[in-house]
Design a protein around this motif. Structure first.
Motif, PDB file in Angstrom:
ATOM      1  N   GLU A 117       0.823  -1.207   0.000  1.00 60.80           N
ATOM      2  CA  GLU A 117       0.000   0.000   0.000  1.00 60.80           C
ATOM      3  C   GLU A 117       0.864   1.268   0.000  1.00 60.80           C
ATOM      4  O   GLU A 117       0.566   2.239  -0.706  1.00 60.80           O
ATOM      5  N   GLU A 118       1.930   1.258   0.772  1.00 64.22           N
ATOM      6  CA  GLU A 118       2.827   2.417   0.826  1.00 64.22           C
ATOM      7  C   GLU A 118       3.576   2.601  -0.497  1.00 64.22           C
ATOM      8  O   GLU A 118       3.818   3.731  -0.921  1.00 64.22           O
ATOM      9  N   LYS A 173       1.134   4.210  -2.846  1.00 62.68           N
ATOM     10  CA  LYS A 173       0.970   5.622  -2.486  1.00 62.68           C
ATOM     11  C   LYS A 173       2.163   6.459  -2.970  1.00 62.68           C
ATOM     12  O   LYS A 173       1.988   7.570  -3.466  1.00 62.68           O
ATOM     13  N   THR A 230       1.969   7.315  -6.742  1.00 64.75           N
ATOM     14  CA  THR A 230       0.724   7.922  -7.206  1.00 64.75           C
ATOM     15  C   THR A 230       0.641   9.362  -6.711  1.00 64.75           C
ATOM     16  O   THR A 230       0.877   9.640  -5.543  1.00 64.75           O
TER      17      THR A 230
END
Length: 160
Positions: free
Chosen positions: A97-98, A101, A104
């Motif tokens: 997830e990191e 992120k 993006t």
């Protein structure tokens, strides 16, 4: 893990071992592990492994060889620029997830470090893109084009 040695503006080392191609962060800097090396102690150059083990029985404080992981600085997550990490900064391994992120901005996929990474280490660029294939299935077309360009640039360098 902590930064133990700054090699250049774009590279630093930490004591410990990580697989090659692991995305991490130190402060707001996105980094990727690029090399693992083991520093041989001075005795290892002159003595056999058996002799060193015998010596360690009598001198337990004799240093064990240390393993270091070299990291390549990719970008500052907040502004896209790079800054030099400082010795002692904590290195945090990023989860999926990191990583998503960090790649993006306003919902748009980005890899501003790609030209630098392709010049520095083509194999590392392939590893990074392979990881991003799994994390960004919606960007598969773009990543396939980038991978094809990398393969083409490698073929272009080879005399056939």
């Amino acid at each position: 893990m902590r930064v133990c040695r700054v090699i250049s503006r774009r590279e630093f080392e930490a004591e410990g071992e990580l697989d090659i191609g692991v995305f991490a962060k130190t402060g707001d800097i996105l980094v990727i592990s690029s090399e693992v090396r083991q520093e041989e102690d001075e005795l290892g150059k002159y003595l056999s492994d058996e002799d060193i083990e015998r010596l360690r029985n009598f001198l337990p404080d004799l240093e064990q060889p240390r393993t270091y992981t070299r990291f390549t600085v990719l970008m500052d997550v907040k502004c896209g620029l790079t800054r030099v990490p400082k010795v002692g900064e904590e290195i945090e391994i990023l989860n999926d997830e990191e990583i998503r992120k960090a790649h993006t901005v306003s919902g748009e996929f980005r890899m501003p470090y790609l030209p630098y990474l392709m010049k520095k280490d083509v194999e590392l660029a392939k590893i990074a893109i392979s990881k991003l294939f799994r994390l960004f299935p919606e960007e598969r077309d773009i990543l396939e084009m980038i991978m094809a360009e990398i393969e083409y640039s490698v073929m272009r360098e080879v005399d056939l």
